[in-house]
Structure formats: structure tokens, C-alpha cells
Design an enzyme around this catalytic site. Structure first.
Site: not given
Ligand code: COS
Length: 407
Positions: A147, A151, A305, A365, A389
Site C-alpha cells: 500500500a 488518492p 499475409q 474481427g 507499478e
Molecule cells: N532504488 C533505491 N532508491 C531509489 C530508487 C530505487 N529504485 N528510486 C528512487 N530512489 C531514491 C532516490 O535515490 C532518492 O533518494 P535521495 O533522497 O537519497 O536522493 C529518493 O528515492 C527519491 O527519489 P527521486 O528524487 O527520484 O523521487 P521522485 O519524487 O522524483 O520520484 C519516481 C521518483 C517518479 C521514480 C517514483 O516516485 C516512482 O517510481 N513513481 C511511481 C510509483 C509507482 O510505481 N507506484 C505504483 C505503486 S503500485 S500500484
């Protein structure tokens, strides 16, 4: 593939679907072959006969959890010392693909459980937490959920606002988590909540991960989503209303929960990629069989084809998706940095699933647009792989950022 309907005249599909793509490029070991066969037979026997009904009624079948647990499918990456199978990541993904070919809903339950909550406890949990939760999770006695989203915090996951406040030896959680796969049937939920206070926000470094169980006071299952696809996998909101979580259930450090979640999503994205490959393969198998059995203009449509090119493109993209997926999985098991590779695998496989199911509907179709054949369900199921994800847009961001990363 045979039509589900009874009395309406429908074109027959040829009875021997292609199986070539299941293993051709994988060079499976004997153990992997056995696990693949076990998963294939299980899915055919325990899921395939009911899949249309479960999809139509959005029915989640709880006995699947027990049965999959008994076969080891819910403890695939958990070491044997904690009652898991302890197989490597490629072997797990082979089994997951087989389940997904038959039912993407069962596959997402299996993927989330194996890739996220169990891996988080294994990797970041204390000995006591592993002993208490991993063992029953490996056996399928406790189903796991993850989780993170809320929202107002989806792609921008670090914007979550669920608040955790320490009160003596208990954390008190308030907030709502969204899109929780298996959340209504989970025995263990790994939930992220802010541990920093509103006056001293620390962004991604102010989030903890908590091991939440549904018996804790203040745990409520909220709205069940009425979804386009994956209808037999329940997706719910969870509300934490003064939820009291013992301090012993905090995973690792109170400031590192977002990092744990991000690292774990790398596993999760491999699981979703395997699910997507399975959906795409099911579409190819259905379309190949249908094209051999359906005649128009006096000829089986497989001889046109226009149809062959669609099947060839589907087969090629599926083979490429699986190859990329397994290369990323092997790199992960070697301990390499796979942030970029797991996003590439998820991006390519999910877009392949959408492509392949779209082509399959086109090959069928009008019959592809109705529920007498499976491809309309595959088409609906495929879409979410481009969303959950991490959306395809988020995967592209991760991939592009890694091009400039220093390590
Ligand atoms: N492994 C280890 N650390 C990670 C990481 C990873 N794969 N991805 C990010 N981090 C760390 C970063 O290194 C950063 O650490 P520091 O505080 O030391 O700088 C911290 O996490 C924050 O990362 P970042 O600055 O890249 O965060 P952002 O807010 O810019 O967002 C994304 C990163 C967009 C990549 C992230 O929010 C994401 O994956 N979003 C999608 C979420 C998702 O998949 N949701 C689905 C849930 S299941 S329904």
C-alpha cells in the site's frame, strides 16, 4: 480455445495452439521445466474452467491462495529456511508467466505477494519480523499486499500524506491508501506513511514502511474498485483511522520506507513484465489457433499475409520482451544495479501485451469483440500493465534518468 457460448453458431478455432514461444529462447534447466509444467497444469486445472465466470462476476477465489501456497507459488523467492521454495528470479518469472497465460488476475496476486511484501520483509525486516510473517506468507496462510499509492499520490508517490505518529510503543496511522491489490483479503499489508511531522517535512526521506495486519484496531477496507480488467483480482482502498501499529511492526528505519518501496518496485516491475508476457502469449496462442480454423474468401485466414504479419509481429515482440525480462532478472540475481533494466522490461512487455491483445482482437474481427472468445478479456487485462507499478511514462522517466546517473 473453444467458444464459451452454447447455441450460437461460431467459427471453430483449430485445436492445437502454438507452444513454441513458451520456452524457445530460455534454455530451461530440468528444475525450471518441472516448475513451468506444474504452474501450467495448475492453471489449466484450477483456474481455466472458471475464468469467464470469475471475470464476469468480479469474483476473487480465496481457495486459490491456499492451493497456490501448497504448491510453493507464494514463497518462490523466500529461502527454504523460511518455508519458501528459494528459487532464482528467472524460475519465479517462468511460473508467473504460465499463470498469467491463463489468468492475469491470479498472476497479479502472485506477483505482488512474491515481489513486494515478502521481499521487503526478507530484505529489510528484523529476524523477529521474518520469523513471524515470512513463514506463513511462504505457505500461503497469509496473503501479502503493498500500500503505497493514495488518492492524491500516484505517480508522485513521495507526495503521500498518510501520517504516522509515535505514541509510546505504538505508531498511530491516519490516512487512505488506494489501488491496493488483494487488500480485502490480505493478512499482511506493507503500508507507507509519513513519519516526519507537517512542520518539518523531509520529502522522500520522511516516510516509513509499516507491517499492518487487518486485526489491528482502526484498519478498514473501503471501496472495492469496479475495474475494466483483472476483474477477479480485488483492488480496494484501505482506510487507517487511528490505526494502532506496534513499534515492532516498523520495517527498518522510520525515514527509509520510500527507499525500501522503490527498491522493491524493481522486483515488482519484473513480475508485472512476466504477467504482461503471459497475457501477450495467450493472445498469440488464441489468434494463431483462430486464424487456422477461420476461413474467409474460401481460405483459412492464416494464409493471408495481412494476418501472418500481425502474428509475426506479435511473436517477435513477445520473444523480445521475454528475452529482455530474463536478462534483467539474471542481472538482478548477480547483484547488479537493475533500476533501468527492470523499467525497460516492464515498459516493453506491457506495451507488447497491449499491442498483442489489440492485434488478436483485430484477427478475431467481430468475434474478438464479444465474450464468447477470450481475447476481449485479454485486451481488457493488458491495459493495466501499462499503468500499475509505475505507468509507462514513469518507466521512461526512470530509464532516461539512469542515462545520466553517475553510478
Ligand atoms: N532504488 C533505491 N532508491 C531509489 C530508487 C530505487 N529504485 N528510486 C528512487 N530512489 C531514491 C532516490 O535515490 C532518492 O533518494 P535521495 O533522497 O537519497 O536522493 C529518493 O528515492 C527519491 O527519489 P527521486 O528524487 O527520484 O523521487 P521522485 O519524487 O522524483 O520520484 C519516481 C521518483 C517518479 C521514480 C517514483 O516516485 C516512482 O517510481 N513513481 C511511481 C510509483 C509507482 O510505481 N507506484 C505504483 C505503486 S503500485 S500500484
Amino acid at each position: 480455445m473453444s467458444p464459451r457460448g452454447g447455441w450460437v453458431a461460431r467459427p471453430a478455432a483449430a485445436s492445437t495452439p502454438t507452444r513454441k514461444l513458451a520456452s524457445d529462447l530460455l534454455d530451461l534447466s530440468e528444475e525450471q521445466r518441472e516448475i513451468r509444467n506444474l504452474a501450467r497444469e495448475f492453471a489449466q486445472r484450477e483456474i481455466a474452467p472458471f475464468i469467464s465466470e470469475w471475470d464476469e462476476n468480479a469474483h476473487f477465489e480465496p481457495s486459490l491462495v491456499r492451493k497456490m501456497g501448497e504448491l510453493g507459488f507464494l514463497g518462490m523467492l523466500i529461502p527454504e529456511e523460511y518455508d519458501g521454495l528459494g528459487v532464482d528470479t528467472p524460475t519465479y518469472l517462468i511460473a508467473l508467466e504460465e499463470i498469467a497465460v491463463v489468468d492475469a488476475s491470479a498472476a497479479v496476486m502472485m506477483s505482488v505477494h512474491n515481489s513486494l511484501p515478502t521481499q521487503m520483509i526478507l530484505r529489510f525486516g528484523s529476524d523477529e519480523q521474518r520469523e513471524r510473517f515470512l513463514r506463513p506468507m511462504a505457505r500461503g496462510e497469509l496473503l501479502g499486499a503493498f500500500a503505497l499509492s493514495e488518492p492524491e499520490a500516484g505517480s508522485d508517490a513521495a507526495a503521500l500524506v498518510t501520517q504516522a505518529v509515535l505514541d509510546g510503543d505504538t505508531w498511530v496511522l491516519n490516512g487512505t491508501k488506494s489501488w491496493v491489490t488483494s487488500g480485502s483479503h490480505a493478512g499482511v499489508v506493507l503500508a507507507m506513511a509519513r513519519t516526519d511531522l507537517p512542520e518539518d517535512r523531509k520529502g522522500a526521506r520522511g516516510i516509513g514502511t509499516f507491517i499492518v495486519t487487518p486485526d489491528l484496531p482502526g484498519f478498514h477496507v473501503g471501496k472495492k474498485e469496479d475495474k475494466l480488467g483483472l476483474r477477479s483480482s480485488p483492488t480496494v482502498q484501505l482506510t487507517f483511522d487511528g490505526l494502532r501499529v506496534p513499534a515492532a511492526n516498523l520495517l527498518g528505519e522510520p525515514s527509509e520506507g520510500f527507499i525500501y518501496a522503490m527498491q522493491s518496485l524493481e522486483n515488482g516491475r519484473l513480475g508485472i513484465a512476466a504477467q504482461a508476457v503471459g497475457i501477450a502469449r495467450a493472445a498469440l496462442e488464441a489468434a494463431t489457433a483462430y486464424a487456422a480454423g477461420r476461413s474467409q474468401f474460401g481460405t483459412p485466414i492464416k494464409d493471408f499475409q495481412a494476418i501472418q504479419f500481425k502474428l509475426a509481429d506479435m511473436a517477435t515482440r513477445i520473444a523480445a520482451s521475454r528475452t529482455l525480462l530474463h536478462a534483467a532478472a539474471r542481472a538482478k540475481d548477480r547483484g547488479e544495479n537493475v533500476k533501468q533494466a527492470t523499467s525497460m522490461a516492464k515498459l516493453f512487455a506491457s506495451e507488447t501485451a497491449m499491442f498483442a491483445t489489440n492485434q488478436a482482437v483485430q484477427i478475431f474481427g467481430g468475434y474478438g469483440y464479444v465474450k464468447d472468445y477470450p481475447v476481449e478479456r485479454l485486451f481488457r487485462d493488458a491495459k493495466v500493465t501499462e499503468i500499475y507499478e509505475g505507468t509507462s511514462e514513469i518507466q521512461r522517466i526512470v530509464i532516461a534518468r539512469e542515462l545520466y546517473a553517475s553510478d
